[in-house]
Design a protein around this motif. Sequence first.
Motif, PDB file in Angstrom:
ATOM      1  N   LEU A  64       0.886  -1.078   0.305  1.00  0.00           N
ATOM      2  CA  LEU A  64       0.218   0.461  -0.297  1.00  0.00           C
ATOM      3  C   LEU A  64       0.590   1.325   0.580  1.00  0.00           C
ATOM      4  CD1 LEU A  64      -2.547  -1.134   2.768  1.00  0.00           C
ATOM      5  CD2 LEU A  64      -3.135  -1.110   0.134  1.00  0.00           C
ATOM      6  N   PHE A  65       0.618   2.668  -0.110  1.00  0.00           N
ATOM      7  CA  PHE A  65       0.700   3.439  -1.059  1.00  0.00           C
ATOM      8  C   PHE A  65       0.002   4.575  -0.475  1.00  0.00           C
ATOM      9  CE2 PHE A  65       3.520   1.006  -3.409  1.00  0.00           C
ATOM     10  CZ  PHE A  65       4.532   1.197  -2.787  1.00  0.00           C
ATOM     11  N   GLY A  66       0.494   5.911   0.474  1.00  0.00           N
ATOM     12  CA  GLY A  66      -0.359   7.098  -0.029  1.00  0.00           C
ATOM     13  C   GLY A  66      -1.390   7.201  -1.274  1.00  0.00           C
ATOM     14  N   ARG A  67      -1.107   7.368  -2.710  1.00  0.00           N
ATOM     15  CA  ARG A  67      -1.553   7.825  -3.911  1.00  0.00           C
ATOM     16  C   ARG A  67      -1.220   6.596  -4.167  1.00  0.00           C
ATOM     17  NH1 ARG A  67      -0.477  13.421  -3.290  1.00  0.00           N
ATOM     18  NH2 ARG A  67      -2.075  14.488  -2.381  1.00  0.00           N
ATOM     19  N   SER A  73      -6.283   2.266  -7.439  1.00  0.00           N
ATOM     20  CA  SER A  73      -6.185   3.297  -6.912  1.00  0.00           C
ATOM     21  C   SER A  73      -7.652   3.053  -6.140  1.00  0.00           C
ATOM     22  CB  SER A  73      -6.055   4.821  -7.840  1.00  0.00           C
ATOM     23  OG  SER A  73      -6.221   5.921  -6.554  1.00  0.00           O
ATOM     24  N   PHE A  74      -7.570   3.678  -5.329  1.00  0.00           N
ATOM     25  CA  PHE A  74      -8.404   4.307  -3.714  1.00  0.00           C
ATOM     26  C   PHE A  74      -8.545   5.456  -3.558  1.00  0.00           C
ATOM     27  CE2 PHE A  74      -5.781   0.814  -2.369  1.00  0.00           C
ATOM     28  CZ  PHE A  74      -6.953  -0.523  -3.281  1.00  0.00           C
ATOM     29  N   GLY A 123     -10.876   7.284  -0.619  1.00  0.00           N
ATOM     30  CA  GLY A 123     -10.669   9.109  -1.302  1.00  0.00           C
ATOM     31  C   GLY A 123      -8.976   9.516  -0.522  1.00  0.00           C
ATOM     32  N   ILE A 124      -8.388   8.128  -0.658  1.00  0.00           N
ATOM     33  CA  ILE A 124      -6.383   8.350   0.001  1.00  0.00           C
ATOM     34  C   ILE A 124      -6.246   6.603  -0.843  1.00  0.00           C
ATOM     35  CG2 ILE A 124      -7.033   7.327   2.475  1.00  0.00           C
ATOM     36  CD1 ILE A 124      -4.842   8.878   3.034  1.00  0.00           C
ATOM     37  N   GLY A 125      -5.035   6.511  -0.956  1.00  0.00           N
ATOM     38  CA  GLY A 125      -4.127   4.892  -1.260  1.00  0.00           C
ATOM     39  C   GLY A 125      -4.463   4.605  -2.850  1.00  0.00           C
TER      40      GLY A 125
END
Length: 353
Positions: free
Chosen positions: A19-22, A140-141, A150-152
């Motif tokens: 997982l990543f911030g975006r 993407s999430f 809205g994030i991730g």
Amino acid sequence: MNRLEDRIGALFGFGHVVLFGRARAGLTAVLDAVGARDKPVIFPSNLCPVVLAAITAAGALPRPAPVSPVSGLTDDERLAEAMAGEPIPGVVMPTHLYGLWTPHARCHAAGWFVLENDTLCTTASRDGKHRAMGNALLVSFNHTKTIEAGIGGAVLTDDSVFAAELARLAAAWPPLSAQDDAVEKHLTMARRHLRSLGRSQLEEQLLEVDAAHIRHALPQNARKRIDAAMTVFPEAISHRWERVWMWREVLAHVSEDLLAPAADLLAPWRLTRYLRRPEWRDPLVAQLRAAGFDAGTNYPPLAQSFPALLPSQPDAERWGQAVINLWLTDDYDAGRIAAAACVIQDFFEKAVV
């Protein structure tokens, strides 16, 4: 893996999830991990500018591939031609735009790393069956995505060594913060204003700022938001399909002027169509918006905003001038969809006079 990673991996059919911030951070991590600096990265020429920023941040060479003017996708032939034109192999990124899917069997050329870009979760739309075909999958999430937390973002792979390297990179990056979100909002608004002023080429000056805000890990408190979005994903997709069928029924009578893309729709995001006559697109969008209906026009081809960095793409320009997206959100019930269709029908009746 932890429970959230297990759920994501099971949905897409992969053994390892990082997982990543975006999603853009995941893209840069992949490029860092495979040593893509000074190597070509082939991607559709009509993607979001943040993809270009992520490639630039990794020191790779952006190579936009032409897209089909009747689907907006880089089909297998176009990607294969773009790969054949490069003197050294790098990374090729087949992308399932708009929730549409097309096969890419010819991408597996010697020396190329295949990163399948599926930010709208097209490969998770049929009971979690594994239809992804790359070395890794990018999802993407973020806001307006199919699994919308809205994030991730996440990178999925079956290669445990590669996953460990991605996890090592993510662990060294700062978590995405409110300040980073503020920078993103400013950049988005700046791009929109430049386009509205007819000065989209000035976006090139923002690329350095964008690239400097790519590498971020996922904040720990964001995991619950992604988990919740995963939970409602099946029902959300079902509701979107219901609206797809509503739109298709009421638009059947304008099918000669408002055409469906030449690709399979697997994961509804918007109802994507393109105008037989591109010059009608902007007036139609203006009429729909004036009547209170959302209508999207997509990002323009990247070469329009980055003319010094990227070559022009005539097919992408034609698609960018013709494409329109209609909403599938819950506020579009049968009545509202029918009313929007009346606006569209009225437009075409007057346009052909």
